[in-house]
Design an enzyme around this catalytic site. Sequence first.
Site, mmCIF file in Angstrom:
data_model
loop_
_atom_site.group_PDB
_atom_site.id
_atom_site.type_symbol
_atom_site.label_atom_id
_atom_site.label_comp_id
_atom_site.label_asym_id
_atom_site.label_seq_id
_atom_site.Cartn_x
_atom_site.Cartn_y
_atom_site.Cartn_z
ATOM 1 N N TYR A 35 3.890 53.486 26.137
ATOM 2 C CA TYR A 35 1.759 53.843 26.244
ATOM 3 C C TYR A 35 1.973 55.317 25.198
ATOM 4 O O TYR A 35 0.802 55.625 24.544
ATOM 5 C CB TYR A 35 1.581 54.810 27.579
ATOM 6 C CG TYR A 35 0.573 55.466 28.139
ATOM 7 C CD1 TYR A 35 -0.012 54.760 28.290
ATOM 8 C CD2 TYR A 35 0.208 56.407 27.701
ATOM 9 C CE1 TYR A 35 -1.990 55.783 28.847
ATOM 10 C CE2 TYR A 35 -0.607 57.463 28.137
ATOM 11 C CZ TYR A 35 -2.279 56.637 28.328
ATOM 12 O OH TYR A 35 -3.054 57.680 28.879
ATOM 13 N N LYS A 120 9.958 66.986 37.810
ATOM 14 C CA LYS A 120 9.121 65.659 37.210
ATOM 15 C C LYS A 120 9.175 64.748 38.665
ATOM 16 O O LYS A 120 9.973 63.665 38.559
ATOM 17 C CB LYS A 120 8.804 65.484 36.581
ATOM 18 C CG LYS A 120 7.316 64.682 35.622
ATOM 19 C CD LYS A 120 7.251 63.851 34.797
ATOM 20 C CE LYS A 120 6.098 63.289 34.205
ATOM 21 N NZ LYS A 120 5.527 62.519 35.080
ATOM 22 N N LYS A 299 6.364 75.205 32.152
ATOM 23 C CA LYS A 299 5.461 75.542 32.884
ATOM 24 C C LYS A 299 5.667 77.295 32.202
ATOM 25 O O LYS A 299 6.726 77.924 32.647
ATOM 26 C CB LYS A 299 4.406 76.161 33.908
ATOM 27 C CG LYS A 299 4.864 74.122 34.476
ATOM 28 C CD LYS A 299 3.956 74.197 35.859
ATOM 29 C CE LYS A 299 3.745 72.653 36.473
ATOM 30 N NZ LYS A 299 3.558 72.946 38.201
ATOM 31 N N LYS A 323 10.605 64.379 29.422
ATOM 32 C CA LYS A 323 10.540 63.100 30.119
ATOM 33 C C LYS A 323 12.435 62.771 29.929
ATOM 34 O O LYS A 323 13.381 62.738 28.784
ATOM 35 C CB LYS A 323 9.718 62.083 29.680
ATOM 36 C CG LYS A 323 8.385 61.891 30.012
ATOM 37 C CD LYS A 323 8.510 61.579 31.634
ATOM 38 C CE LYS A 323 7.078 61.178 31.818
ATOM 39 N NZ LYS A 323 6.369 60.103 31.071
#
Length: 594
Positions: A35, A120, A299, A323
């Site tokens: 993707y 995550k 973040k 990831k």
Amino acid sequence: MKLIKNRVQILRERLNYLEYLYYVKSESKVSDEEYDILLEELRQLEFKYPYLITKSSSTQSISNVCDNSLNRIRHQKPMLSLNSIRDKSQLLLFDKRIKYKLSNHYNINQNLIVYCCELKIDGVALSILYKQGKLVHAATRGDGKIGENVTKNVNAIDSIPKNLKKNNNEILPDLLEIRGEIFISKLSFSKLNQEMLSSGKKVFSNARNAASGSLRQLDPHVTELRSLVFCCYGISYYAGLKQLPNSHWGRLKLCNRWGLSINNYIQIVSGIDPVLEYYNYVRKIRSELEYQIDGIVIKIDNCIYQDQLGCGFRAPNWAVAYKFPAELKLTKLNDVVFKVGRTGLITPIAYINPVVIGNVIIKKVNMHNVNEVKRLNLMIGDTVIVQRSGDVIPKILKIILENRVDNAKFIKIPEFCPSCGSILKVEDNKSSVLRCLAKLTCLAQRKSALKHFASRKAMNIQGMGSRVINQLVDKGLICTPVDFFSLSKEKLLCLDRYGEKSAERLLQSILIAKEITLSAFIYALGIPGVGESVSNKLAYMYRTIENLMNADLQSFLQLKFIGKIAAMNIYSFLHQSDNYNNIQGLIRSNLIFK
């Protein structure tokens, strides 16, 4: 230039389709890596040819991916996605950009940007609005601006407080929009799939899909039984007298004090090197966690800096998802079986010695087309490397040729349909796409078409599962979808393990299914290339089934939401005599379009 425009259009349509499957259907047809490659190609083309950019492009926004069966809610602040990185160099570049942008406005310590590092979790993003501490509504991401209303289901989840806790005379924000992740533990996921299997239902392919499907249930009681968990990862909006800390971590601790769960593995670090240490640490303990994760999220902790950096069309500039690489395992190829799909497509399915990747047992791998078998030079008995791409899609990467055994067997590509024996047609020489053209005279296609017709998103005939349909077809009780509506108690009692009560319940379900939306009916027909999204749009455009059937080819070619091939497929399907007679027969079965 025409080739560039065509490629951009193809990429947009592909990405929109994949986003629809992922966010609405809870299905993952490609890995995250695949993707991201498509998205990056589109981004590069639009950067080079900026006049091709449109507001609806996947680079500019999240596709309109709301389920029409659920009401919609507008978010207080856009609910964006996250940009993804996959290696150390990209992380260092992210840190460098942050420092550069902030140095234009603040006197910052170049080496000590404070980051909040989080897991995550592989689940479904959720937005919850509290008014004066009371839960008002909850919504999925949707298109980022408007999401699906899942308030009733959220009220059935124990880990989400209906009223926020406050200490003594503490002031709560008048409005508070919380963002977090809905997920299911590995143990609960395993139990759920065992229950689905024992009741003859289709199991979930992964925990993320299970969480998504459970959250979108039309019956909140089903959601309640699915053991969903919520983890808060931020505040997106607040209003009122209550002042919040300027630290992201400080705000998370405040949410936790109010009764919202936060993750136990959050770390505050100074500089980018400790971020890498955190990433490596989480990779080591990943398998020990009670839930699935697919990376970490980084973040900027300072909320003033966050506001200064702002957001892009798709994602904030102050955060990134790092990831994990896909897991690989060695195993043995035991067999390749060629399966006939609903539209006659022949798909090779590779059966392997079971391997566990990411807490999921992999026993078979979809090879997609015959060309994959040829490209990999596969033989029965080979040692193969299996990858669970994006921790979702199993894939055979390659064979270990030096491990090939002497008695390895050649895989014979079929010339005839494995189900009906018809000669197979090669539709695409490049990818060797094989198709059986026998349609409903092919037993495998007939069963698949009938299962699709009765499925939940189509006619939604409760109780008409694979086991029942297989028996009905094998006993010659049904042949076409029209036959569902002529079933009697006497016919159903011919089925194995079917009593009077079961027969009466199924007949009642068939009666209820006669009241249907036009979009669901179009989807139920199984027109090649026409999924839920296109069915919805066709229903909106043509309003009645008669209008749709009477439309000429030019009418379909003028539709902007489908291409030329899809337009021709729709026209050909509706005007093929067997299909035409089938639709007329269904209309005569006293269907009620609502």
